[in-house]
Design an enzyme around this catalytic site. Structure first.
Site, PDB file in Angstrom:
ATOM      1  N   SER A 135       0.784  -1.223   0.000  1.00 46.21           N
ATOM      2  CA  SER A 135       0.000   0.000   0.000  1.00 46.21           C
ATOM      3  C   SER A 135       0.822   1.282   0.000  1.00 46.21           C
ATOM      4  O   SER A 135       0.345   2.312  -0.441  1.00 46.21           O
ATOM      5  CB  SER A 135      -0.968  -0.001   1.192  1.00 46.21           C
ATOM      6  OG  SER A 135      -0.270  -0.217   2.392  1.00 46.21           O
ATOM      7  N   LYS A 189     -11.890   0.780  -1.681  1.00 46.81           N
ATOM      8  CA  LYS A 189     -10.854   1.432  -2.502  1.00 46.81           C
ATOM      9  C   LYS A 189     -11.316   1.477  -3.957  1.00 46.81           C
ATOM     10  O   LYS A 189     -12.243   2.217  -4.246  1.00 46.81           O
ATOM     11  CB  LYS A 189      -9.532   0.723  -2.258  1.00 46.81           C
ATOM     12  CG  LYS A 189      -9.072   1.046  -0.831  1.00 46.81           C
ATOM     13  CD  LYS A 189      -7.894   0.287  -0.309  1.00 46.81           C
ATOM     14  CE  LYS A 189      -7.616   0.811   1.106  1.00 46.81           C
ATOM     15  NZ  LYS A 189      -6.810  -0.099   1.903  1.00 46.81           N
ATOM     16  N   HIS A 197      -5.483  -3.290  -2.724  1.00 42.99           N
ATOM     17  CA  HIS A 197      -5.174  -2.303  -3.773  1.00 42.99           C
ATOM     18  C   HIS A 197      -5.142  -2.886  -5.177  1.00 42.99           C
ATOM     19  O   HIS A 197      -4.999  -2.148  -6.139  1.00 42.99           O
ATOM     20  CB  HIS A 197      -3.839  -1.622  -3.473  1.00 42.99           C
ATOM     21  CG  HIS A 197      -3.863  -0.841  -2.204  1.00 42.99           C
ATOM     22  ND1 HIS A 197      -4.377   0.435  -2.126  1.00 42.99           N
ATOM     23  CD2 HIS A 197      -3.472  -1.165  -0.955  1.00 42.99           C
ATOM     24  CE1 HIS A 197      -4.297   0.857  -0.872  1.00 42.99           C
ATOM     25  NE2 HIS A 197      -3.757  -0.092  -0.140  1.00 42.99           N
TER      26      HIS A 197
HETATM   27  C1  PLP Z   1      -6.696  -0.193   3.368  1.00 36.71           C
HETATM   28  C2  PLP Z   1      -6.101  -1.523   3.629  1.00 36.71           C
HETATM   29  C3  PLP Z   1      -6.694  -2.394   4.546  1.00 36.71           C
HETATM   30  C4  PLP Z   1      -7.850  -1.966   5.399  1.00 36.71           C
HETATM   31  O1  PLP Z   1      -9.028  -1.925   4.657  1.00 36.71           O
HETATM   32  P1  PLP Z   1     -10.213  -0.969   5.166  1.00 36.71           P
HETATM   33  O2  PLP Z   1     -11.406  -1.478   4.449  1.00 36.71           O
HETATM   34  O3  PLP Z   1      -9.825   0.409   4.786  1.00 36.71           O
HETATM   35  O4  PLP Z   1     -10.301  -1.163   6.650  1.00 36.71           O
HETATM   36  C5  PLP Z   1      -6.166  -3.644   4.671  1.00 36.71           C
HETATM   37  N1  PLP Z   1      -5.092  -4.029   3.961  1.00 36.71           N
HETATM   38  C6  PLP Z   1      -4.480  -3.211   3.088  1.00 36.71           C
HETATM   39  C7  PLP Z   1      -3.289  -3.686   2.324  1.00 36.71           C
HETATM   40  C8  PLP Z   1      -4.958  -1.920   2.908  1.00 36.71           C
HETATM   41  O5  PLP Z   1      -4.332  -1.086   2.104  1.00 36.71           O
END
Ligand code: PLP
Length: 389
Positions: free
Chosen positions: A176, A235, A204
């Site tokens: 990320s 996302k 992602h």
């Molecule tokens: C954003 C993210 C999460 C958390 O997801 P949310 O739905 O925002 O709680 C978990 N793992 C990764 C790699 C992320 O980038």
């Protein structure tokens, strides 16, 4: 320590954080403190967060089913939309079953602590997301962190720490803060050789990578070899919540063991319907077109930055870090860009290691090429002034 002193210490270290107020929608341009700026730090990669198909689905579901699920699903039941969404997830990731979670954070802590416990060993990439680390700590299993994407080191660690219990290898699909992709093929051979389970957090990559947007595992042709595909709806999918795509048997275990599933009110109808609409969109010709635009935008933006002399690390995806080093320079960089009309966050410890501070730029399919070219120019001017390049 008094709370005020603790806050003072955070400030002194240059690690103080606060949030910014956005007016209106999350789009490529947002109103920040009343001023329109270019959004260059959202994970809304395909621009679905303000897509009319999702809003319509959410509104219709609210009209039909109301605003809340009422309780945890083990208490007040699974609503039709939960079931439809999980069927959608299973078909998207080509697994036997799907299970919805309230967020990616809840999914990772719930899944990992359900699958591993005392006597088990979890192998986790050093740059994995914080929610994976928290899940591993919650589980009580032994946590072995391996050097980033280093499958050779992982192989040695697997041989060395071979326990008698279960063995779980966990990796982000796309990292990320770095925008690089895990060596999934190598992780698959290692998990087979060492009789381990492989979990990939594709927060992602889902919706974005692979010819059908199924994520990293599709891109690297290992869809059927990943035991737990974890992904999120907040996302690229423009909604909220998360899921595990798994076998029917693993789903049964998670329903019985994952505490974030058991002890939390389930996702509400509006969110479920928006996620369903997003899954459909991602798999449609429009989804394919958005992915092509995202990929073209990413290439352009990265080329402009690299030509100007910036290091973007090993990024190969829409997450494009600009390496700055020091926390103070990074924060000044981000502030001055905001004055120039560009919203991009500086990333500091503990999110990244000390000395590896960066601006984390994220490209969207809905950015225009003019906007990205303009942004790269402004970024270059500010960086020269600050001595970053
Ligand atoms: C954003 C993210 C999460 C958390 O997801 P949310 O739905 O925002 O709680 C978990 N793992 C990764 C790699 C992320 O980038």
């Amino acid at each position: 320590m008094r709370i005020r002193e603790e806050l003072e210490q955070i400030r002194k270290k240059g690690l103080y954080r606060s949030t910014r107020l956005i007016g209106g929608r999350q789009s490529t341009r947002v109103l920040l403190d009343g001023r329109e700026v270019l959004m260059l730090c959202s994970n809304n990669y395909l621009g679905l967060a303000d897509h009319p198909a999702l809003s319509r689905a959410a509104t219709a579901a609210t009209e039909r089913y109301g605003t809340s699920s009422g309780a945890s699903r083990l208490v007040s039941g699974t609503m039709e939309l939960h079931q439809q969404l999980e069927a959608g997830v299973a078909s998207f990731k080509q697994t036997g079953a799907g299970l919805a979670f309230n967020s990616g954070y809840c999914a990772n802590t719930g899944i990992i602590a359900a699958l591993a416990g005392r006597g088990d060993v979890i192998f986790s990439d050093r740059l994995n997301h914080a929610s994976i680390v928290d899940g591993a700590l919650l589980s009580g299993a032994r946590l072995v962190r391996y050097p980033h994407c280093d499958h050779g080191a992982l192989e040695r660690l697997l041989a060395k720490h071979r326990g008698t219990g279960r063995c779980l290898i966990v990796s982000d699909g796309v990292f990320s803060m770095d925008g690089d992709i895990a060596p999934l093929r190598e992780l698959v051979s290692l998990k087979k050789a060492h009789d381990a389970l492989l979990m990939v957090d594709d927060a992602h990559g889902s919706g974005v990578l692979g010819s059908n947007g199924r994520g990293c595992a599709e891109l690297l042709a290992v869809m059927g070899d990943v035991d737990i595909h974890m992904g999120t709806f907040g996302k690229a999918l423009g909604s909220f919540g998360a899921y595990a795509a798994i076998s029917a048997e693993l789903r049964e275990l998670l329903v019985n063991r994952a505490r974030s599933f058991i002890f939390s009110t389930s996702l509400p109808p509006a969110v479920l319907a928006a996620s369903l609409a997003a899954l459909e969109l991602v798999r449609s010709p429009e989804g394919r077109e958005l992915r092509e635009r995202l990929s073209a935008n990413t290439s352009l933006f990265k080329r402009l930055l690299n030509d100007a002399g910036f290091s973007t690390g090993n990024a190969t995806t829409q997450i494009v870090p600009i390496m700055c080093g020091d926390a103070e320079v990074t924060m000044r960089f981000s502030e001055q860009l905001l004055e120039n009309g560009i919203f991009v966050q500086g990333i500091r410890p503990p999110t990244v290691p000390a000395g590896a501070c960066r601006l984390r730029c994220t490209v969207m399919a809905t950015h225009t090429q003019e906007e990205l070219t303009w942004a790269a120019e402004r970024i270059t001017v500010v960086a020269r002034r600050l001595g970053v390049i």
